[in-house]
Design a protein around this motif. Structure first.
Motif, PDB file in Angstrom:
ATOM      1  N   THR A 105      13.173 -32.655  37.743  1.00  5.19           N
ATOM      2  CA  THR A 105      12.082 -33.599  37.517  1.00  5.19           C
ATOM      3  C   THR A 105      11.511 -33.456  36.128  1.00  5.19           C
ATOM      4  O   THR A 105      11.254 -34.438  35.424  1.00  5.19           O
ATOM      5  CB  THR A 105      10.971 -33.371  38.562  1.00  5.19           C
ATOM      6  OG1 THR A 105      11.514 -33.553  39.858  1.00  5.19           O
ATOM      7  CG2 THR A 105       9.828 -34.359  38.348  1.00  5.19           C
ATOM      8  N   ILE A 106      11.310 -32.204  35.687  1.00  8.38           N
ATOM      9  CA  ILE A 106      10.783 -31.965  34.347  1.00  8.38           C
ATOM     10  C   ILE A 106      11.749 -32.488  33.297  1.00  8.38           C
ATOM     11  O   ILE A 106      11.354 -33.134  32.332  1.00  8.38           O
ATOM     12  CB  ILE A 106      10.525 -30.463  34.136  1.00  8.38           C
ATOM     13  CG1 ILE A 106       9.380 -30.013  35.052  1.00  8.38           C
ATOM     14  CG2 ILE A 106      10.188 -30.164  32.679  1.00  8.38           C
ATOM     15  CD1 ILE A 106       9.159 -28.520  35.049  1.00  8.38           C
ATOM     16  N   ALA A 107      13.050 -32.207  33.484  1.00  6.75           N
ATOM     17  CA  ALA A 107      14.046 -32.654  32.510  1.00  6.75           C
ATOM     18  C   ALA A 107      14.048 -34.166  32.387  1.00  6.75           C
ATOM     19  O   ALA A 107      14.119 -34.720  31.293  1.00  6.75           O
ATOM     20  CB  ALA A 107      15.429 -32.153  32.914  1.00  6.75           C
ATOM     21  N   LEU A 108      13.969 -34.871  33.516  1.00  6.85           N
ATOM     22  CA  LEU A 108      13.964 -36.326  33.463  1.00  6.85           C
ATOM     23  C   LEU A 108      12.716 -36.847  32.766  1.00  6.85           C
ATOM     24  O   LEU A 108      12.772 -37.835  32.036  1.00  6.85           O
ATOM     25  CB  LEU A 108      14.046 -36.896  34.881  1.00  6.85           C
ATOM     26  CG  LEU A 108      15.399 -36.729  35.586  1.00  6.85           C
ATOM     27  CD1 LEU A 108      15.312 -37.209  37.020  1.00  6.85           C
ATOM     28  CD2 LEU A 108      16.484 -37.480  34.840  1.00  6.85           C
ATOM     29  N   ALA A 109      11.596 -36.177  32.977  1.00  2.77           N
ATOM     30  CA  ALA A 109      10.372 -36.586  32.300  1.00  2.77           C
ATOM     31  C   ALA A 109      10.509 -36.415  30.791  1.00  2.77           C
ATOM     32  O   ALA A 109      10.062 -37.258  30.007  1.00  2.77           O
ATOM     33  CB  ALA A 109       9.184 -35.781  32.824  1.00  2.77           C
ATOM     34  N   LEU A 110      11.136 -35.315  30.375  1.00  5.47           N
ATOM     35  CA  LEU A 110      11.338 -35.099  28.948  1.00  5.47           C
ATOM     36  C   LEU A 110      12.279 -36.136  28.362  1.00  5.47           C
ATOM     37  O   LEU A 110      12.064 -36.634  27.256  1.00  5.47           O
ATOM     38  CB  LEU A 110      11.890 -33.694  28.705  1.00  5.47           C
ATOM     39  CG  LEU A 110      10.974 -32.536  29.067  1.00  5.47           C
ATOM     40  CD1 LEU A 110      11.674 -31.213  28.801  1.00  5.47           C
ATOM     41  CD2 LEU A 110       9.671 -32.603  28.301  1.00  5.47           C
ATOM     42  N   TRP A 149      15.916 -27.236  24.356  1.00  3.70           N
ATOM     43  CA  TRP A 149      16.837 -28.370  24.384  1.00  3.70           C
ATOM     44  C   TRP A 149      17.678 -28.398  25.645  1.00  3.70           C
ATOM     45  O   TRP A 149      18.121 -29.478  26.083  1.00  3.70           O
ATOM     46  CB  TRP A 149      17.733 -28.359  23.151  1.00  3.70           C
ATOM     47  CG  TRP A 149      18.656 -27.178  23.034  1.00  3.70           C
ATOM     48  CD1 TRP A 149      18.410 -26.003  22.387  1.00  3.70           C
ATOM     49  CD2 TRP A 149      19.968 -27.060  23.582  1.00  3.70           C
ATOM     50  NE1 TRP A 149      19.484 -25.159  22.486  1.00  3.70           N
ATOM     51  CE2 TRP A 149      20.455 -25.785  23.211  1.00  3.70           C
ATOM     52  CE3 TRP A 149      20.784 -27.913  24.331  1.00  3.70           C
ATOM     53  CZ2 TRP A 149      21.719 -25.334  23.590  1.00  3.70           C
ATOM     54  CZ3 TRP A 149      22.051 -27.463  24.710  1.00  3.70           C
ATOM     55  CH2 TRP A 149      22.504 -26.189  24.336  1.00  3.70           C
ATOM     56  N   ARG A 150      17.882 -27.234  26.258  1.00  3.17           N
ATOM     57  CA  ARG A 150      18.718 -27.174  27.466  1.00  3.17           C
ATOM     58  C   ARG A 150      18.083 -27.934  28.628  1.00  3.17           C
ATOM     59  O   ARG A 150      18.788 -28.355  29.550  1.00  3.17           O
ATOM     60  CB  ARG A 150      18.971 -25.718  27.854  1.00  3.17           C
ATOM     61  CG  ARG A 150      19.778 -24.941  26.808  1.00  3.17           C
ATOM     62  CD  ARG A 150      19.746 -23.449  27.068  1.00  3.17           C
ATOM     63  NE  ARG A 150      20.383 -22.698  26.008  1.00  3.17           N
ATOM     64  CZ  ARG A 150      19.781 -22.366  24.863  1.00  3.17           C
ATOM     65  NH1 ARG A 150      18.521 -22.727  24.646  1.00  3.17           N
ATOM     66  NH2 ARG A 150      20.430 -21.683  23.940  1.00  3.17           N
ATOM     67  N   ARG A 151      16.778 -28.082  28.604  1.00  4.52           N
ATOM     68  CA  ARG A 151      16.088 -28.800  29.669  1.00  4.52           C
ATOM     69  C   ARG A 151      16.100 -30.301  29.435  1.00  4.52           C
ATOM     70  O   ARG A 151      15.700 -31.068  30.300  1.00  4.52           O
ATOM     71  CB  ARG A 151      14.651 -28.289  29.794  1.00  4.52           C
ATOM     72  CG  ARG A 151      14.577 -26.792  30.071  1.00  4.52           C
ATOM     73  CD  ARG A 151      13.155 -26.316  30.264  1.00  4.52           C
ATOM     74  NE  ARG A 151      12.607 -26.771  31.538  1.00  4.52           N
ATOM     75  CZ  ARG A 151      11.414 -26.394  32.003  1.00  4.52           C
ATOM     76  NH1 ARG A 151      10.651 -25.574  31.295  1.00  4.52           N
ATOM     77  NH2 ARG A 151      10.982 -26.846  33.160  1.00  4.52           N
TER      78      ARG A 151
END
Length: 207
Positions: free
Chosen positions: A4-9, A33-35
């Motif tokens: 969820t966090i990655a998609l938000a970023l 950057w990996r996230r």
């Protein structure tokens, strides 16, 4: 939760919705950057050395003198400290090494185009190629003392704004950013979707 966090970023990274202007300023400076990177881009970055070796061997067979003339630019072990270019205007040249498909050229270089390295108030750094028919644009993330990571997308032709990163895999770009001289940087983009095995973007400050 991490997904969820990655998609938000990612949504913040290259914008979504119908805004007329691209949103290229993503997350707070220092974000991992990996996230943000897609699984495909993480794999392209992991396999960068093998890709570079294949691409360079093909380019040397096709244009040995042109490749040799670039010196450190194509030396994959060349990396100095301070990998993130200072903010400002740059002349950037794109080199394509290794043909992606039969019938394509194993070595192509282009004249210099205009590029820009800029930052938002939070310190997030972005790189934009401003002219040309293929215009990489995206964000530079710190990684270690010798390399940084570029995550971006390719804008083509007369398009006014980029696809959101991660939405169109053929447009996504991932590369390593390195300083290779006193005022010379490169962005090495392994396995781009179009034409080549490796794109190398050389950056030197505009005079």
């Amino acid at each position: 939760m991490r997904r969820t966090i990655a998609l938000a970023l990612v949504a913040a990274l290259f914008g979504c919705g119908n805004s007329a202007a691209p949103r290229l300023i993503p997350v707070a400076a220092g974000s991992d950057w990996r996230r943000v990177a897609t699984p495909n881009d993480r794999e392209r970055l992991r396999a960068w050395r093998q890709t570079w070796q294949r691409a360079l061997a093909a380019a040397r067979r096709a244009a040995p003198e042109a490749v040799a003339a670039q010196g450190a630019l194509f030396d994959y072990d060349r990396a100095l400290d301070q990998p993130i270019p200072p903010l400002g205007s740059y002349n950037c040249r794109v080199y394509k090494l290794g043909a992606r498909q039969p019938g394509q050229l194993d070595y192509v270089d282009y004249p210099a185009f205009a590029c820009r390295v800029a930052a938002d108030e939070g310190g997030t750094v972005r790189l934009e190629k401003l002219t040309g028919s293929q215009r990489p644009t995206g964000v530079i993330f710190a990684d270690n003392g010798l390399r940084a990571v570029f995550l971006g997308v390719m804008i083509l032709g007369d398009e006014a704004r980029p696809y959101p990163y991660g939405r169109e895999p053929a447009r996504d770009l991932a590369g390593w950013v390195e300083r290779i001289g006193p005022a010379r940087w490169r962005v090495a983009l392994p396995q781009p979707a179009f034409e080549s095995l490796l794109d190398v973007v050389e950056l030197v400050p505009a005079r």
